[in-house]
Design a protein around this motif. Structure first.
Motif, PDB file in Angstrom:
ATOM      1  N   ILE A 181       0.837  -1.206   0.000  1.00  0.00           N
ATOM      2  CA  ILE A 181       0.000   0.000   0.000  1.00  0.00           C
ATOM      3  C   ILE A 181       0.867   1.249   0.000  1.00  0.00           C
ATOM      4  O   ILE A 181       0.586   2.223  -0.713  1.00  0.00           O
ATOM      5  N   HIS A 182       1.937   1.223   0.776  1.00  0.00           N
ATOM      6  CA  HIS A 182       2.839   2.386   0.813  1.00  0.00           C
ATOM      7  C   HIS A 182       3.462   2.636  -0.559  1.00  0.00           C
ATOM      8  O   HIS A 182       3.540   3.783  -1.022  1.00  0.00           O
ATOM      9  N   ARG A 183       3.882   1.573  -1.227  1.00  0.00           N
ATOM     10  CA  ARG A 183       4.478   1.733  -2.555  1.00  0.00           C
ATOM     11  C   ARG A 183       3.467   2.255  -3.565  1.00  0.00           C
ATOM     12  O   ARG A 183       3.782   3.106  -4.397  1.00  0.00           O
ATOM     13  N   LYS A 184       2.235   1.765  -3.482  1.00  0.00           N
ATOM     14  CA  LYS A 184       1.216   2.153  -4.457  1.00  0.00           C
ATOM     15  C   LYS A 184       0.692   3.564  -4.241  1.00  0.00           C
ATOM     16  O   LYS A 184       0.383   4.283  -5.194  1.00  0.00           O
ATOM     17  N   THR A 185       0.572   3.975  -2.974  1.00  0.00           N
ATOM     18  CA  THR A 185      -0.048   5.271  -2.687  1.00  0.00           C
ATOM     19  C   THR A 185       0.962   6.397  -2.505  1.00  0.00           C
ATOM     20  O   THR A 185       0.644   7.566  -2.762  1.00  0.00           O
ATOM     21  N   GLY A 186       2.173   6.078  -2.045  1.00  0.00           N
ATOM     22  CA  GLY A 186       3.163   7.122  -1.785  1.00  0.00           C
ATOM     23  C   GLY A 186       2.819   8.010  -0.603  1.00  0.00           C
ATOM     24  O   GLY A 186       3.397   9.083  -0.422  1.00  0.00           O
ATOM     25  N   THR A 187       1.873   7.573   0.220  1.00  0.00           N
ATOM     26  CA  THR A 187       1.460   8.347   1.394  1.00  0.00           C
ATOM     27  C   THR A 187       2.515   8.285   2.489  1.00  0.00           C
ATOM     28  O   THR A 187       3.113   7.232   2.725  1.00  0.00           O
ATOM     29  N   SER A 188       2.751   9.389   3.170  1.00  0.00           N
ATOM     30  CA  SER A 188       3.637   9.386   4.336  1.00  0.00           C
ATOM     31  C   SER A 188       2.996   8.539   5.431  1.00  0.00           C
ATOM     32  O   SER A 188       1.788   8.630   5.669  1.00  0.00           O
ATOM     33  N   ILE A 189       3.799   7.718   6.096  1.00  0.00           N
ATOM     34  CA  ILE A 189       3.282   6.833   7.142  1.00  0.00           C
ATOM     35  C   ILE A 189       4.094   7.016   8.422  1.00  0.00           C
ATOM     36  O   ILE A 189       5.325   7.031   8.382  1.00  0.00           O
ATOM     37  N   VAL A 190       3.386   7.159   9.534  1.00  0.00           N
ATOM     38  CA  VAL A 190       4.006   7.095  10.856  1.00  0.00           C
ATOM     39  C   VAL A 190       3.408   5.874  11.550  1.00  0.00           C
ATOM     40  O   VAL A 190       2.196   5.812  11.781  1.00  0.00           O
ATOM     41  N   TYR A 191       4.255   4.918  11.854  1.00  0.00           N
ATOM     42  CA  TYR A 191       3.829   3.598  12.309  1.00  0.00           C
ATOM     43  C   TYR A 191       4.386   3.338  13.710  1.00  0.00           C
ATOM     44  O   TYR A 191       5.598   3.239  13.893  1.00  0.00           O
ATOM     45  N   VAL A 192       3.505   3.265  14.693  1.00  0.00           N
ATOM     46  CA  VAL A 192       3.912   3.019  16.073  1.00  0.00           C
ATOM     47  C   VAL A 192       3.930   1.518  16.345  1.00  0.00           C
ATOM     48  O   VAL A 192       2.978   0.802  16.027  1.00  0.00           O
ATOM     49  N   THR A 193       5.022   1.026  16.942  1.00  0.00           N
ATOM     50  CA  THR A 193       5.119  -0.395  17.253  1.00  0.00           C
ATOM     51  C   THR A 193       6.117  -0.618  18.385  1.00  0.00           C
ATOM     52  O   THR A 193       7.006   0.199  18.620  1.00  0.00           O
ATOM     53  N   HIS A 194       5.953  -1.727  19.092  1.00  0.00           N
ATOM     54  CA  HIS A 194       6.965  -2.155  20.056  1.00  0.00           C
ATOM     55  C   HIS A 194       7.728  -3.350  19.501  1.00  0.00           C
ATOM     56  O   HIS A 194       8.624  -3.884  20.155  1.00  0.00           O
ATOM     57  N   ASP A 195       7.365  -3.772  18.270  1.00  0.00           N
ATOM     58  CA  ASP A 195       7.952  -4.955  17.637  1.00  0.00           C
ATOM     59  C   ASP A 195       9.110  -4.521  16.737  1.00  0.00           C
ATOM     60  O   ASP A 195       8.911  -3.925  15.676  1.00  0.00           O
ATOM     61  N   GLN A 196      10.335  -4.824  17.145  1.00  0.00           N
ATOM     62  CA  GLN A 196      11.500  -4.406  16.370  1.00  0.00           C
ATOM     63  C   GLN A 196      11.512  -5.033  14.982  1.00  0.00           C
ATOM     64  O   GLN A 196      11.969  -4.396  14.018  1.00  0.00           O
ATOM     65  N   ALA A 197      11.014  -6.261  14.849  1.00  0.00           N
ATOM     66  CA  ALA A 197      11.021  -6.926  13.543  1.00  0.00           C
ATOM     67  C   ALA A 197      10.150  -6.162  12.548  1.00  0.00           C
ATOM     68  O   ALA A 197      10.512  -6.019  11.370  1.00  0.00           O
ATOM     69  N   GLU A 198       8.992  -5.675  13.001  1.00  0.00           N
ATOM     70  CA  GLU A 198       8.126  -4.881  12.129  1.00  0.00           C
ATOM     71  C   GLU A 198       8.834  -3.620  11.670  1.00  0.00           C
ATOM     72  O   GLU A 198       8.819  -3.276  10.490  1.00  0.00           O
ATOM     73  N   ALA A 199       9.452  -2.918  12.612  1.00  0.00           N
ATOM     74  CA  ALA A 199      10.120  -1.665  12.278  1.00  0.00           C
ATOM     75  C   ALA A 199      11.269  -1.897  11.310  1.00  0.00           C
ATOM     76  O   ALA A 199      11.421  -1.175  10.318  1.00  0.00           O
ATOM     77  N   LEU A 200      12.095  -2.897  11.572  1.00  0.00           N
ATOM     78  CA  LEU A 200      13.240  -3.170  10.718  1.00  0.00           C
ATOM     79  C   LEU A 200      12.807  -3.598   9.318  1.00  0.00           C
ATOM     80  O   LEU A 200      13.437  -3.242   8.322  1.00  0.00           O
ATOM     81  N   ALA A 201      11.704  -4.342   9.233  1.00  0.00           N
ATOM     82  CA  ALA A 201      11.272  -4.891   7.950  1.00  0.00           C
ATOM     83  C   ALA A 201      10.616  -3.854   7.044  1.00  0.00           C
ATOM     84  O   ALA A 201      10.756  -3.916   5.820  1.00  0.00           O
ATOM     85  N   MET A 202       9.895  -2.875   7.621  1.00  0.00           N
ATOM     86  CA  MET A 202       9.046  -2.019   6.801  1.00  0.00           C
ATOM     87  C   MET A 202       9.499  -0.574   6.662  1.00  0.00           C
ATOM     88  O   MET A 202       9.240   0.059   5.640  1.00  0.00           O
ATOM     89  N   ALA A 203      10.155  -0.021   7.663  1.00  0.00           N
ATOM     90  CA  ALA A 203      10.360   1.428   7.711  1.00  0.00           C
ATOM     91  C   ALA A 203      11.522   1.908   6.850  1.00  0.00           C
ATOM     92  O   ALA A 203      12.512   1.199   6.651  1.00  0.00           O
ATOM     93  N   ASP A 204      11.399   3.141   6.359  1.00  0.00           N
ATOM     94  CA  ASP A 204      12.530   3.835   5.747  1.00  0.00           C
ATOM     95  C   ASP A 204      13.451   4.378   6.836  1.00  0.00           C
ATOM     96  O   ASP A 204      14.662   4.446   6.662  1.00  0.00           O
ATOM     97  N   ARG A 205      12.831   4.763   7.962  1.00  0.00           N
ATOM     98  CA  ARG A 205      13.584   5.334   9.078  1.00  0.00           C
ATOM     99  C   ARG A 205      12.928   4.903  10.381  1.00  0.00           C
ATOM    100  O   ARG A 205      11.710   4.827  10.479  1.00  0.00           O
TER     101      ARG A 205
END
Length: 358
Positions: free
Chosen positions: A186-210
């Motif tokens: 969805i991020h690739r298709k829409t180009g929308t800025s995303i702020v994603y809150v998580t306590h799961d390091q695997a999620e953050a490492l896998a998906m985020a630009d920063r």
């Protein structure tokens, strides 16, 4: 949408939830706010959404001030979308009605979308793989399908900023992996800025630009997933992102001597100054080599667990217990003496056969 936070602070009575947060989310960027429970990440997201007023500082969205201690622009007047942990679907609406709702009432919906609402609903449902579920009610959906509906509803009006508050935490492991891919797509298709809150390091490492690592209401470290994982700047970041061991020892001009063993020297080219000052070496999972011949730091295997493609060993070295992840064909018995050495001289994050965590 670019979003700028300057010296944002938030207190609840005597409790400091946020302390001097400075952060810029660039247009089209995927930023993960990562930290343990109580670190202030959800409070920060709620301030971004307009649900909370900052005690100090300001927030600008596309150079327009949306929040300061005296004034706040409410959520419905911001060009944002929100995905909650609890799905938050309306129980009396069909899937297609859930997605169409923001197209009718969101203030910033482009007129081109308002004129083709039904087509837009179909497009978004296809995007999340629910085109055949348009007429289903929420109670007829699985947890993963409900979260897909929540995602579709959030992106349908083409918001400039998409806020996600631990959206996958209530799903099982298999669904979380699947939904990660959905969110990335969805991020690739829409180009929308995303702020994603998580306590799961695997999620953050896998998906985020920063990744923004938070602790006790402050930003501990920020950077790309590789930089945060490979070059931690604080002990908290090293422990929280990657479960690194804090190996005590002595720093000299030659390098680091683990457990003050002068016969062993590890390189220090990528170690942050704070670790050198405190006399410790952060050992990432990929950095330890288990040597059945006893080379390196001498230790004893005190526990083992079979994990399919690898074995997890706990090795006691002079009272320090470290968990070694070795290939499945490395067969070491409990009570056996082994050696631990640093695998190569590259910075953490590179490939190696064995990994260690505390």
């Amino acid at each position: 949408m670019s979003t700028l936070l300057q010296d944002v602070r938030k207190t609840f009575g005597d409790t400091v939830a946020l302390s001097s947060i400075d952060l810029e989310v660039k247009d089209g960027e995927f930023v993960a706010i990562l930290g343990p429970s109580g670190c202030g990440k959800t409070t920060l997201l709620r301030i971004l959404a307009g649900f909370e007023t900052p005690t100090g500082g300001s927030i600008k969205m596309d150079e327009v001030e949306t929040a300061d201690p005296r004034r706040i622009v409410p959520p419905e007047k911001r060009n944002i979308g929100m995905v909650f942990q609890s799905f938050a679907l309306w129980p009396h609406m069909k899937v297609k009605e859930q997605v169409q709702f923001p197209l009718e009432y969101h203030k910033y919906v482009p007129q081109t979308l308002k004129k083709r609402k039904k087509e837009r609903v179909k497009e978004v449902l296809e995007m999340v793989g629910l085109e055949d579920y348009a007429d289903r009610m929420p109670n007829e959906l699985s947890g993963g399908q409900k979260q897909r509906v929540a995602l579709a509803r959030a992106v349908a009006p083409q918001p400039s900023l998409l806020l996600m508050d631990e959206p996958l935490s209530s799903l099982d492991a298999g669904l979380r992996m699947e939904m990660r891919r959905e969110i990335q797509a969805i991020h690739r298709k829409t180009g929308t800025s995303i702020v994603y809150v998580t306590h799961d390091q695997a999620e953050a490492l896998a998906m985020a630009d920063r990744i923004i690592v938070m602790n006790h209401g402050t930003i501990e470290q920020m950077g790309t997933p590789h930089d945060v994982y490979s070059f931690p700047q604080t002990e908290f970041t090293a422990r929280f992102v990657g479960k690194a061991n804090m190996v005590p020892g002595t720093w000299t001009k030659e390098g680091f001597h683990p457990l003050s063993d002068s016969s062993i020297s590890w390189p220090s080219t990528w170690i942050a100054a704070t670790f050198i000052k405190n006399g410790i070496f952060p050992v990432r999972p990929e950095q330890f080599q288990l040597n059945e011949g006893g080379e390196g730091l001498k230790g004893e295997v005190v526990n083992s667990q079979f994990q399919g493609k690898e074995m997890h060993y706990v090795v006691d070295v002079e009272g320090h217990q470290w968990t070694v992840h070795a290939p499945a064909d490395v067969d070491v018995s409990i009570g056996e003496e082994v050696g631990l050495s640093l695998a190569g001289v590259e910075a953490p994050g590179r490939n190696s056969a064995v990994s260690v965590s505390s």
